[in-house]
Motif scaffolding. Structure first.
Motif, PDB file in Angstrom:
ATOM      1  N   VAL A  69     -12.829  -2.746  -1.225  1.00 24.76           N
ATOM      2  CA  VAL A  69     -12.090  -3.142  -0.021  1.00 24.76           C
ATOM      3  C   VAL A  69     -10.907  -4.024  -0.393  1.00 24.76           C
ATOM      4  O   VAL A  69      -9.815  -3.884   0.176  1.00 24.76           O
ATOM      5  CB  VAL A  69     -13.029  -3.847   0.981  1.00 24.76           C
ATOM      6  N   PHE A  70     -11.097  -4.911  -1.354  1.00 26.01           N
ATOM      7  CA  PHE A  70      -9.987  -5.767  -1.787  1.00 26.01           C
ATOM      8  C   PHE A  70      -8.832  -4.928  -2.317  1.00 26.01           C
ATOM      9  O   PHE A  70      -7.671  -5.150  -1.959  1.00 26.01           O
ATOM     10  CB  PHE A  70     -10.472  -6.751  -2.856  1.00 26.01           C
ATOM     11  N   PHE A  71      -9.130  -3.943  -3.139  1.00 30.90           N
ATOM     12  CA  PHE A  71      -8.068  -3.091  -3.681  1.00 30.90           C
ATOM     13  C   PHE A  71      -7.419  -2.229  -2.600  1.00 30.90           C
ATOM     14  O   PHE A  71      -6.205  -2.011  -2.611  1.00 30.90           O
ATOM     15  CB  PHE A  71      -8.600  -2.224  -4.820  1.00 30.90           C
ATOM     16  N   VAL A  72      -8.208  -1.743  -1.655  1.00 32.70           N
ATOM     17  CA  VAL A  72      -7.645  -0.970  -0.545  1.00 32.70           C
ATOM     18  C   VAL A  72      -6.711  -1.839   0.280  1.00 32.70           C
ATOM     19  O   VAL A  72      -5.636  -1.397   0.711  1.00 32.70           O
ATOM     20  CB  VAL A  72      -8.767  -0.362   0.324  1.00 32.70           C
ATOM     21  N   MET A  73      -7.084  -3.091   0.505  1.00 29.53           N
ATOM     22  CA  MET A  73      -6.227  -4.000   1.282  1.00 29.53           C
ATOM     23  C   MET A  73      -4.934  -4.317   0.544  1.00 29.53           C
ATOM     24  O   MET A  73      -3.876  -4.440   1.165  1.00 29.53           O
ATOM     25  CB  MET A  73      -6.979  -5.285   1.617  1.00 29.53           C
ATOM     26  N   VAL A  74      -4.994  -4.427  -0.769  1.00 22.34           N
ATOM     27  CA  VAL A  74      -3.771  -4.676  -1.543  1.00 22.34           C
ATOM     28  C   VAL A  74      -2.838  -3.479  -1.442  1.00 22.34           C
ATOM     29  O   VAL A  74      -1.629  -3.640  -1.211  1.00 22.34           O
ATOM     30  CB  VAL A  74      -4.127  -4.981  -3.020  1.00 22.34           C
ATOM     31  N   VAL A  75      -3.380  -2.283  -1.576  1.00 19.88           N
ATOM     32  CA  VAL A  75      -2.554  -1.080  -1.458  1.00 19.88           C
ATOM     33  C   VAL A  75      -2.013  -0.944  -0.038  1.00 19.88           C
ATOM     34  O   VAL A  75      -0.852  -0.573   0.162  1.00 19.88           O
ATOM     35  CB  VAL A  75      -3.361   0.165  -1.882  1.00 19.88           C
ATOM     36  N   ALA A  76      -2.823  -1.259   0.967  1.00 18.12           N
ATOM     37  CA  ALA A  76      -2.367  -1.171   2.356  1.00 18.12           C
ATOM     38  C   ALA A  76      -1.260  -2.177   2.642  1.00 18.12           C
ATOM     39  O   ALA A  76      -0.310  -1.859   3.371  1.00 18.12           O
ATOM     40  CB  ALA A  76      -3.545  -1.395   3.305  1.00 18.12           C
ATOM     41  N   ALA A  77      -1.365  -3.366   2.078  1.00 14.82           N
ATOM     42  CA  ALA A  77      -0.310  -4.366   2.281  1.00 14.82           C
ATOM     43  C   ALA A  77       0.994  -3.905   1.643  1.00 14.82           C
ATOM     44  O   ALA A  77       2.077  -4.079   2.232  1.00 14.82           O
ATOM     45  CB  ALA A  77      -0.742  -5.704   1.704  1.00 14.82           C
ATOM     46  N   ALA A  78       0.912  -3.315   0.473  1.00 18.59           N
ATOM     47  CA  ALA A  78       2.125  -2.791  -0.170  1.00 18.59           C
ATOM     48  C   ALA A  78       2.711  -1.635   0.642  1.00 18.59           C
ATOM     49  O   ALA A  78       3.931  -1.546   0.819  1.00 18.59           O
ATOM     50  CB  ALA A  78       1.806  -2.335  -1.585  1.00 18.59           C
ATOM     51  N   GLU A  79       1.850  -0.781   1.161  1.00 19.51           N
ATOM     52  CA  GLU A  79       2.312   0.349   1.976  1.00 19.51           C
ATOM     53  C   GLU A  79       2.994  -0.137   3.248  1.00 19.51           C
ATOM     54  O   GLU A  79       4.039   0.395   3.644  1.00 19.51           O
ATOM     55  CB  GLU A  79       1.122   1.239   2.314  1.00 19.51           C
TER      56      GLU A  79
END
Length: 107
Positions: A69-79
């Motif tokens: 979830v942490f990695f998904v949130m980082v990618v989502a923030a960049a997106e």
């Protein structure tokens, strides 16, 4: 709380996100619906990691899903940051964030 409640909530959130992406024409609302779908997937990752912990590392049982979830949130923030920058630049040039209007720009 049983896992079926989490699954039902995640399916509901994901369905609302899919309907929003398919129906709405505003690019900002489409981005919000994509974030809603990502959060539904995050909810399932955490719920499954808590109900089925890894047996190899006993002190960190149930934390695997939270790491994903942490990695998904980082990618989502960049997106979101890149997507909003693109939307702002398109709005400055066309004075519209309508997806149909932006689709006509590629011709």
């Amino acid at each position: 709380m049983p896992i079926q409640y989490y699954i039902a909530l995640a399916v509901t959130l994901f369905s609302i996100g899919v309907v929003g992406v398919l129906i709405r024409r505003n690019a900002i609302i489409v981005f919000m619906c994509i974030e809603l779908m990502l959060n539904a997937a995050n909810l399932l990752l955490v719920a499954f990691s808590k109900t089925h912990p890894a047996t190899s590392v006993a002190p960190l049982a149930g934390i695997d899903g939270q790491l994903f979830v942490f990695f998904v949130m980082v990618v989502a923030a960049a997106e979101v940051s890149v997507g909003l920058a693109i939307i702002v630049m398109l709005y400055r040039n066309t004075h519209s964030v309508d997806v149909d209007f932006l689709n006509r720009l590629k011709n």
